[in-house]
Design a protein around this motif. Structure first.
Motif, PDB file in Angstrom:
ATOM      1  N   LEU A   1      -8.673   2.134  -0.848  1.00  0.00           N
ATOM      2  CA  LEU A   1      -8.018   1.502   0.295  1.00  0.00           C
ATOM      3  C   LEU A   1      -7.686   0.076  -0.118  1.00  0.00           C
ATOM      4  CD1 LEU A   1     -10.228   2.831   3.227  1.00  0.00           C
ATOM      5  CD2 LEU A   1      -7.817   3.344   2.845  1.00  0.00           C
ATOM      6  N   ILE A   2      -6.387  -0.214  -0.236  1.00  0.00           N
ATOM      7  CA  ILE A   2      -5.930  -1.530  -0.698  1.00  0.00           C
ATOM      8  C   ILE A   2      -5.283  -2.247   0.477  1.00  0.00           C
ATOM      9  CG2 ILE A   2      -4.397  -2.740  -2.301  1.00  0.00           C
ATOM     10  CD1 ILE A   2      -4.632  -0.362  -4.166  1.00  0.00           C
ATOM     11  N   PRO A   3      -5.710  -3.482   0.781  1.00  0.00           N
ATOM     12  CA  PRO A   3      -5.123  -4.201   1.921  1.00  0.00           C
ATOM     13  C   PRO A   3      -3.643  -4.457   1.694  1.00  0.00           C
ATOM     14  CG  PRO A   3      -6.472  -5.659   0.606  1.00  0.00           C
ATOM     15  CD  PRO A   3      -6.731  -4.287   0.079  1.00  0.00           C
ATOM     16  N   LYS A   4      -2.947  -4.621   2.790  1.00  0.00           N
ATOM     17  CA  LYS A   4      -1.505  -4.853   2.734  1.00  0.00           C
ATOM     18  C   LYS A   4      -1.165  -6.123   1.959  1.00  0.00           C
ATOM     19  CE  LYS A   4       2.463  -5.159   5.862  1.00  0.00           C
ATOM     20  NZ  LYS A   4       2.884  -5.179   7.292  1.00  0.00           N
ATOM     21  N   SER A   5      -2.097  -7.071   1.974  1.00  0.00           N
ATOM     22  CA  SER A   5      -1.863  -8.321   1.248  1.00  0.00           C
ATOM     23  C   SER A   5      -2.058  -8.164  -0.255  1.00  0.00           C
ATOM     24  CB  SER A   5      -2.826  -9.394   1.780  1.00  0.00           C
ATOM     25  OG  SER A   5      -4.177  -8.994   1.558  1.00  0.00           O
ATOM     26  N   LEU A   6      -2.516  -6.974  -0.720  1.00  0.00           N
ATOM     27  CA  LEU A   6      -2.777  -6.667  -2.130  1.00  0.00           C
ATOM     28  C   LEU A   6      -3.863  -7.572  -2.711  1.00  0.00           C
ATOM     29  CD1 LEU A   6       0.865  -6.075  -3.477  1.00  0.00           C
ATOM     30  CD2 LEU A   6      -0.682  -4.487  -2.360  1.00  0.00           C
ATOM     31  N   ASN A   7      -4.817  -7.989  -1.845  1.00  0.00           N
ATOM     32  CA  ASN A   7      -5.939  -8.821  -2.279  1.00  0.00           C
ATOM     33  C   ASN A   7      -6.928  -7.935  -3.030  1.00  0.00           C
ATOM     34  OD1 ASN A   7      -8.057 -10.576  -2.647  1.00  0.00           O
ATOM     35  ND2 ASN A   7      -8.121 -11.282  -0.521  1.00  0.00           N
ATOM     36  N   LYS A   8      -7.133  -8.232  -4.322  1.00  0.00           N
ATOM     37  CA  LYS A   8      -7.982  -7.402  -5.165  1.00  0.00           C
ATOM     38  C   LYS A   8      -9.426  -7.382  -4.673  1.00  0.00           C
ATOM     39  CE  LYS A   8      -9.569  -7.044  -9.957  1.00  0.00           C
ATOM     40  NZ  LYS A   8      -9.454  -7.594 -11.319  1.00  0.00           N
ATOM     41  N   SER A   9      -9.901  -8.495  -4.120  1.00  0.00           N
ATOM     42  CA  SER A   9     -11.317  -8.596  -3.717  1.00  0.00           C
ATOM     43  C   SER A   9     -11.631  -7.750  -2.491  1.00  0.00           C
ATOM     44  CB  SER A   9     -11.674 -10.058  -3.449  1.00  0.00           C
ATOM     45  OG  SER A   9     -10.872 -10.567  -2.394  1.00  0.00           O
TER      46      SER A   9
ATOM     47  N   LYS B   1       7.388  -0.324   1.432  1.00  0.00           N
ATOM     48  CA  LYS B   1       8.754  -0.103   1.915  1.00  0.00           C
ATOM     49  C   LYS B   1       8.892   1.249   2.612  1.00  0.00           C
ATOM     50  CE  LYS B   1      11.093  -2.962  -1.548  1.00  0.00           C
ATOM     51  NZ  LYS B   1      12.041  -2.969  -2.700  1.00  0.00           N
ATOM     52  N   ALA B   2       8.074   2.235   2.222  1.00  0.00           N
ATOM     53  CA  ALA B   2       8.139   3.547   2.864  1.00  0.00           C
ATOM     54  C   ALA B   2       7.695   3.495   4.308  1.00  0.00           C
ATOM     55  CB  ALA B   2       7.287   4.553   2.089  1.00  0.00           C
ATOM     56  N   ASP B   3       6.934   2.443   4.692  1.00  0.00           N
ATOM     57  CA  ASP B   3       6.568   2.186   6.091  1.00  0.00           C
ATOM     58  C   ASP B   3       5.855   3.381   6.728  1.00  0.00           C
ATOM     59  OD1 ASP B   3       6.374   0.610   8.349  1.00  0.00           O
ATOM     60  OD2 ASP B   3       8.287   1.308   9.171  1.00  0.00           O
TER      61      ASP B   3
ATOM     62  N   LEU C   1       0.903   4.086   3.608  1.00  0.00           N
ATOM     63  CA  LEU C   1       0.521   2.902   4.376  1.00  0.00           C
ATOM     64  C   LEU C   1      -0.061   3.358   5.709  1.00  0.00           C
ATOM     65  CD1 LEU C   1       0.493  -0.167   4.799  1.00  0.00           C
ATOM     66  CD2 LEU C   1       2.797   0.047   5.760  1.00  0.00           C
ATOM     67  N   LEU C   2      -1.366   2.991   5.959  1.00  0.00           N
ATOM     68  CA  LEU C   2      -2.020   3.331   7.226  1.00  0.00           C
ATOM     69  C   LEU C   2      -1.614   2.275   8.256  1.00  0.00           C
ATOM     70  CD1 LEU C   2      -5.555   4.317   5.878  1.00  0.00           C
ATOM     71  CD2 LEU C   2      -3.590   5.790   6.311  1.00  0.00           C
ATOM     72  N   LYS C   3      -0.567   2.577   8.994  1.00  0.00           N
ATOM     73  CA  LYS C   3       0.010   1.591   9.919  1.00  0.00           C
ATOM     74  C   LYS C   3      -0.927   1.327  11.101  1.00  0.00           C
ATOM     75  CE  LYS C   3       4.355   1.725  10.727  1.00  0.00           C
ATOM     76  NZ  LYS C   3       5.703   2.152  11.176  1.00  0.00           N
ATOM     77  N   ASN C   4      -0.950   0.078  11.536  1.00  0.00           N
ATOM     78  CA  ASN C   4      -1.760  -0.353  12.683  1.00  0.00           C
ATOM     79  C   ASN C   4      -0.837  -1.128  13.614  1.00  0.00           C
ATOM     80  OD1 ASN C   4      -3.586  -1.441  14.513  1.00  0.00           O
ATOM     81  ND2 ASN C   4      -5.159  -1.828  12.947  1.00  0.00           N
TER      82      ASN C   4
ATOM     83  N   TYR D   1      -3.865  -1.004   5.743  1.00  0.00           N
ATOM     84  CA  TYR D   1      -4.324  -0.703   4.390  1.00  0.00           C
ATOM     85  C   TYR D   1      -3.445   0.398   3.778  1.00  0.00           C
ATOM     86  CZ  TYR D   1      -8.663  -3.418   4.462  1.00  0.00           C
ATOM     87  OH  TYR D   1      -9.574  -4.442   4.477  1.00  0.00           O
ATOM     88  N   ILE D   2      -3.436   0.422   2.459  1.00  0.00           N
ATOM     89  CA  ILE D   2      -2.759   1.493   1.711  1.00  0.00           C
ATOM     90  C   ILE D   2      -3.829   2.446   1.185  1.00  0.00           C
ATOM     91  CG2 ILE D   2      -1.319   2.071  -0.283  1.00  0.00           C
ATOM     92  CD1 ILE D   2      -0.103  -0.717  -0.097  1.00  0.00           C
ATOM     93  N   ILE D   3      -3.722   3.721   1.560  1.00  0.00           N
ATOM     94  CA  ILE D   3      -4.644   4.735   1.047  1.00  0.00           C
ATOM     95  C   ILE D   3      -4.021   5.345  -0.219  1.00  0.00           C
ATOM     96  CG2 ILE D   3      -3.646   6.418   2.671  1.00  0.00           C
ATOM     97  CD1 ILE D   3      -7.212   6.468   1.181  1.00  0.00           C
TER      98      ILE D   3
END
Length: 668
Positions: free
Chosen positions: A127-135, A161-163, A190-193, A201-203
């Motif tokens: 699960l990668i945050p939308k901000s692409l923060n590695k931590s 972009k696939a939204d 992208l798990l839209k909220n 987050y991106i799964i």
């Protein structure tokens, strides 16, 4: 000089011409038919193999789509998981403490591990945050480190972009993040909220490429063939050919390869199957060898037929020609062997009668010459009578000459008509040969179509059977959903009871004062657990309702398809019967064409004999005209000297003696 004339006569011989025409015609016809059959068989095998490989590739694509669709369904479940969305919101909230964030991340990681445990094909989940923060990346247990380089960021940008739509990331040699021990590809969404866009987050589900190897393990494209999966920009995702590297450009194809392609409806990738044409067309070599063998056999048969025609036509004509040469040299006793009842035998009979008449004429002329010598004295007495008779002879000779010239002219017209008939017969024979070839092709096509119809009938029946089996299984699945609903009711009741128990425990803990605080914390945790169970039961109940609705729709569709399959089977059986009838009709047409061609060849032989006969008639007519003109000239000369008949009587005796000597050259 004699040898040269003999060679030229052989070249001009009608027997040699008949032999060459027969030999070249038969060998050329068999060769053309063999080459056409070989070419058609090669093309038919290519088309059939291409169609079979296209169907195989289509089923493989459907199998891959079905497998990957199940994983996209897992991402869809995470997208609608309200508890997971709430945890994402809390993790990204500034009011949530560090300890609570760690606990929530641990809880989320546990969910990822449970998903991975229930689906062993999944290599790892992230699960990668939308901000692409590695931590802030949350990974399942056993996942490799994540390095955010430019290539990975480019792939993740495509997911953003696939939204919310599923994105398939092509195979990487060391995995998506560059630290995997084997090549792998990924499914991302992208798990839209909608409430808090910053908490999205991106799964990413990462799969080892051996999943595709297992899916396509039973595909076989023959020796030297391969199966490759390509992206939209023609990059290799998977290939059974070890020489192709993952991520490299697609394989280059040559003219000796048969290539079929099938797009994937789920991934957007393209499945490409390649096989060697040389391996497919090995069986056609037998047809080529058979063609050469038939050409050799046709040449042998042509030699036999040509030899028979030479013996049947050329030799008798050569014998008659030789007899005429002897007659020309003065031997009037020659006769042709009159065997059989054909045209050549009748020609020999006519030749014998002609020689007999000429012999009789020579004998009579010889007798007349002797009588002229004996009766020369009487010429003076009959000179006046001869003058009048010569005048009548002159008139009759002129009429005979005119008649002979007209006969020669009519013979020339007959020759022109015969040539026209010959050209017409050749055109008809050529047309029949073209019809024979076309009928053969149509017959082959009808036979092939009938075979395809039989195959289609089998496939239609099998489809109807599979539809019935699918309908039965859907009914069974519907019954299973009813059992699931009952189980959910029981679990819902348990959740309510647990909630009531936690409430009673809280009340008792409050009554106990300070001593019951620990028990109150436990009661609160039990209550939260009951609430979570209740939410999960509601979610599962909704999904069960949706499944039941879809099953009802599927049952209705399958029930409507069954009559259509029955109609299709009936129509295919009718078409198969029609093609069989067409094949029988074409067999009759080919037999009639063969009979017509044979009759035309017989007419050609008769036409050649007719040409020879007309030529002989024309030659005889010209000779008769020349003889008539000569007789007319002699008659006129006799008229001019009738007054001097007495003085020339002695010369007449001398001429009579010379005539007798010339006639003695003829043997009768």
């Amino acid at each position: 000089m004699v040898k040269l004339n003999a060679r030229n006569n052989r070249q001009r011989s009608i027997g040699t011409k008949l032999f060459l025409i027969t030999f070249i015609g038969i060998v050329l016809l068999v060769s053309v038919l063999g080459v056409v059959s070989y070419s058609l068989s090669k093309q038919i095998i290519k088309d059939e193999v291409s169609q079979a490989q296209q169907q195989t590739l289509g089923m493989a694509a459907d199998k891959m789509d079905a497998t990957l669709s199940s994983f996209t369904g897992l991402t869809r479940q995470m997208l609608i998981d309200k508890e997971l969305q709430a945890q994402f919101n809390n993790i990204n909230s500034s009011s949530t403490g560090t300890y609570e964030k760690v606990a929530m991340e641990t809880n989320i990681r546990g969910k990822l591990d449970s998903v991975r445990a229930s689906n062993p094909s999944i290599g790892s989940l992230r699960l990668i945050p939308k901000s692409l923060n590695k931590s802030r990346i949350i990974s399942s247990s056993g996942a490799s480190s994540a390095d955010m380089n430019d290539a990975i960021k480019a792939d993740l940008e495509q997911v953003l972009k696939a939204d919310g739509e599923v994105v398939f990331i092509a195979t990487k040699a060391k995995g998506l993040f560059g630290f995997a021990s084997e090549p792998s590809f990924a499914v991302a969404r992208l798990l839209k909220n909608m409430k808090q866009r910053d908490s999205e987050y991106i799964i990413i589900m990462e799969f080892p490429v051996k999943l595709l190897s297992e899916t396509f393990s039973k595909l076989n494209f023959g020796e030297g063939g391969s199966m490759t999966i390509l992206t939209a920009d023609e990059k290799v995702v998977y290939s059974s050919d070890a020489a192709l590297e993952i991520g490299a450009a697609g394989p280059a194809h040559t003219s000796g390869q048969l290539v079929v392609r099938q797009p994937s409806a789920v991934t957007g990738w393209t499945l490409e199957g390649t096989s060697l044409t040389k391996q497919l067309l090995t069986r056609t070599n037998t047809i080529l060898i058979l063609t050469f063998a038939m050409c050799g056999l046709a040449a042998f048969v042509a030699v036999l037929i040509g030899y028979y025609l030479v013996r049947l036509v050329a030799r008798p004509l050569a014998v008659i020609f030789g007899l005429m040469k002897e007659a020309e040299n003065g031997n009037l006793t020659v006769r042709a062997a009159n065997k059989g009842n054909d045209e050549i035998a009748r020609l020999g009979g006519s030749f014998n009668r002609m020689m007999q008449q000429i012999g009789s004429l020579v004998n009579e002329t010889n007798d007349s010459a002797r009588q002229v010598t004996d009766r020369a004295e009487r010429l003076i007495e009959v000179s006046r009578t001869m003058r009048h008779s010569s005048q009548h002879i002159d008139d009759a000779t002129g009429q005979i000459a005119n008649g002979a010239m007209q006969l020669a002219h009519e013979a020339e017209k007959g020759m022109e008509s015969v040539d026209t008939i010959r050209n017409t017969m050749e055109e008809v024979a050529s047309t029949n040969e073209g019809l024979n070839v076309s009928s053969d092709r149509f017959q082959s096509a009808s036979r092939e179509a009938a075979t395809q119809m039989v195959t289609l009938v089998g496939l239609t029946d099998e489809t109807a059977q599979k539809s019935h089996q699918l309908l039965t299984r859907i009914h069974q699945l519907k019954n299973s959903t009813a059992s699931i609903r009952k189980l959910l009711d029981v679990m819902n009741a348990i959740a309510r009871q647990t909630n009531i128990l936690s409430l009673n425990a809280s009340i008792e803990a409050a009554r106990s004062g300070a001593a019951g605080k620990g028990f109150m914390v436990v009661a609160e945790e039990i209550r939260q657990l009951a609430e979570q169970s209740k939410q999960s039961i509601v979610t599962v109940s909704d999904m069960t309702n949706q499944i039941e609705q879809e099953m009802e729709a599927t049952i209705a569709e399958l029930q409507s398809v069954a009559p259509l399959l029955q109609e299709q089977s009936s129509a295919v059986n009718t078409a198969a019967s029609t093609f069989s009838h067409m094949e029988n009709q074409m067999n009759q047409v080919m037999q009639e064409i063969s009979s017509s061609t044979s009759s035309i060849h017989q007419l050609g032989e008769m036409q050649k004999f007719l040409v020879l006969t007309i030529s002989n008639v024309s030659a005889v007519s010209e000779q008769s005209a020349a003889a008539s003109m000569e007789v007319a000239s002699l008659t006129k000369e006799q008229l001019s000297i009738s007054g001097e008949l007495y003085e020339l009587s002695k010369q007449l005796e001398s001429l009579s003696a010379n005539l007798h000597g010339q006639l003695m050259k003829f043997t009768t």
